[in-house]
Design an enzyme around this catalytic site. Structure first.
Site, short mmCIF file in Angstrom:
data_model
loop_
_atom_site.label_atom_id
_atom_site.label_comp_id
_atom_site.label_asym_id
_atom_site.label_seq_id
_atom_site.Cartn_x
_atom_site.Cartn_y
_atom_site.Cartn_z
N ARG A 1 45.64 -12.76 0.78
CA ARG A 1 46.25 -14.08 1.25
C ARG A 1 47.44 -14.47 0.33
O ARG A 1 47.83 -15.66 0.63
CB ARG A 1 45.07 -14.78 0.81
CG ARG A 1 44.20 -15.26 2.01
CD ARG A 1 42.82 -16.09 1.49
NE ARG A 1 42.47 -16.92 2.48
CZ ARG A 1 41.33 -16.77 3.15
NH1 ARG A 1 40.58 -15.60 2.82
NH2 ARG A 1 40.73 -17.70 3.97
N ARG B 1 30.57 -25.90 13.27
CA ARG B 1 29.87 -24.71 13.25
C ARG B 1 28.66 -24.86 12.12
O ARG B 1 28.77 -25.52 11.21
CB ARG B 1 30.79 -23.50 12.85
CG ARG B 1 31.02 -23.49 11.44
CD ARG B 1 31.75 -21.86 11.28
NE ARG B 1 32.65 -21.92 9.97
CZ ARG B 1 33.60 -21.19 9.62
NH1 ARG B 1 33.75 -20.03 10.26
NH2 ARG B 1 34.09 -21.18 8.30
N ARG C 1 28.71 -24.50 5.91
CA ARG C 1 29.48 -24.18 4.56
C ARG C 1 29.91 -25.47 4.02
O ARG C 1 30.34 -26.36 4.90
CB ARG C 1 30.52 -23.45 4.83
CG ARG C 1 30.33 -21.70 4.76
CD ARG C 1 31.20 -20.85 5.30
NE ARG C 1 32.66 -20.99 4.79
CZ ARG C 1 33.81 -20.20 5.07
NH1 ARG C 1 33.27 -19.36 6.00
NH2 ARG C 1 34.85 -20.63 4.86
N LYS D 1 38.72 -14.43 12.45
CA LYS D 1 38.74 -13.17 11.81
C LYS D 1 37.33 -12.45 11.51
O LYS D 1 37.07 -11.39 11.68
CB LYS D 1 39.34 -13.43 10.20
CG LYS D 1 40.67 -14.15 10.36
CD LYS D 1 41.25 -14.13 9.14
CE LYS D 1 40.51 -15.36 7.98
NZ LYS D 1 40.67 -16.54 8.65
N ARG E 1 42.81 -26.34 3.63
CA ARG E 1 42.62 -24.98 3.98
C ARG E 1 43.86 -24.32 4.78
O ARG E 1 44.33 -23.48 4.78
CB ARG E 1 41.20 -24.47 4.63
CG ARG E 1 40.15 -24.51 3.36
CD ARG E 1 38.72 -24.41 4.08
NE ARG E 1 38.54 -23.17 4.90
CZ ARG E 1 37.37 -23.32 5.67
NH1 ARG E 1 36.60 -24.20 5.71
NH2 ARG E 1 37.13 -22.13 6.33
#
Ligand code: AP5
Length: 228
Positions: A97, A136, A170, A22, A181
């Site tokens: 969401r 990442r 993160r 996204k 998640r």
């Protein structure tokens, strides 16, 4: 921009599980169409970093991989949407969401005489998302993204783009948090695919392919949706 300036104030929604791309695609659409990317994840992380009351309440939930309360997220989004740059059109990355957020967005847009031009669902394979996200990291100075397996800087530890030497990950990108998640996405957000389909606003995209190919597909959808 490539001369495809949009004259109305379009509102685009990107739906998809964590890691679906996204943010990657929103930044590309922002550049190509002159729209403003609004990521509620980024807005919440900024609130956490600033130590605001909303940020304090959001932090524990985000670290655990759950969804922050509708009240907090809607208030943050409403304030951001009221800023002047949003008059050029927005790409909502990670909002709504929940059904409550989707209904609040409908009300907010109606108050401004706006509507949703397109909701794009990025469809991916969950197992691949865990690998994508848990590997990442970004350059702390310029935000350039890297990945342990797929994209390392040419000199380990040094950003190819700005030469920065501090990399960060993160807090919610650990494999076990990614699983929570994904669970939150399927339980609370995936039902919105039907919500936007019922409104005739939904397009599904296979988002497992090449980033450039996906961007081309998305660009075509945005052009069609905003030309209506
Ligand atoms: P948020 O920051 O929105 O995170 P997310 O939805 O979990 O999504 P990500 O940012 O992790 O992934 P993405 O889909 O943007 O993928 P990306 O482009 O980065 O939210 C974080 C938290 O905030 C939530 O868990 C929740 O607690 C809270 N929150 C936020 N909004 C909320 C709301 N509305 N209500 C309640 N709570 C809210 O790509 C991922 C990686 O894959 C990158 O490394 C990228 O380079 C790579 N990649 C992208 N596309 C491809 C491709 N096609 N092929 C290979 N690699 C690719």
């Amino acid at each position: 921009m490539d001369g495809q300036t949009i004259t109305a104030a379009p509102v685009l929604i990107l739906l998809g599980p964590p890691g679906a791309g996204k943010g990657t695609q929103a930044r590309m659409l922002e550049e190509k169409f002159g729209l403003v990317q609004l990521s509620t994840g980024d807005l919440l992380r900024a609130a956490v970093a600033q130590g605001t009351e909303a940020g304090k309440q959001a932090k524990a939930v985000m670290d655990a991989g759950g969804l922050v309360s509708d009240d907090i997220v809607i208030a943050i989004l409403r304030d951001r949407l009221a800023e002047p740059d949003c008059a050029q059109g927005v790409i909502l990355d990670g909002f709504p969401r929940t059904t409550v957020q989707a209904q609040a967005l409908d009300t907010l847009l109606a108050e401004n005489g706006q509507r949703i031009d397109a909701a794009i669902s990025l469809e991916v394979d969950d197992a691949a998302m865990v690998t994508r996200i848990s590997g990442r990291y970004t350059c702390a100075a310029c935000g350039e993204g890297y990945h342990d397996d797929f994209k390392q800087p040419s000199q380990p530890g040094t950003c190819d783009k700005c030469g920065g030497t501090q990399m960060k990950r993160r807090a919610d990108d650990k494999a076990e948090t990614v699983a929570s998640r994904l669970e939150a996405y399927h339980a609370q957000t995936a039902p919105l695919i039907g919500y936007f389909d019922d409104k005739g606003a939904l397009t599904r995209i296979d988002a497992m392919g090449d980033i450039g190919d996906i961007a081309a597909d998305m660009g075509a959808i945005v052009k069609t949706a905003t030309a209506r």
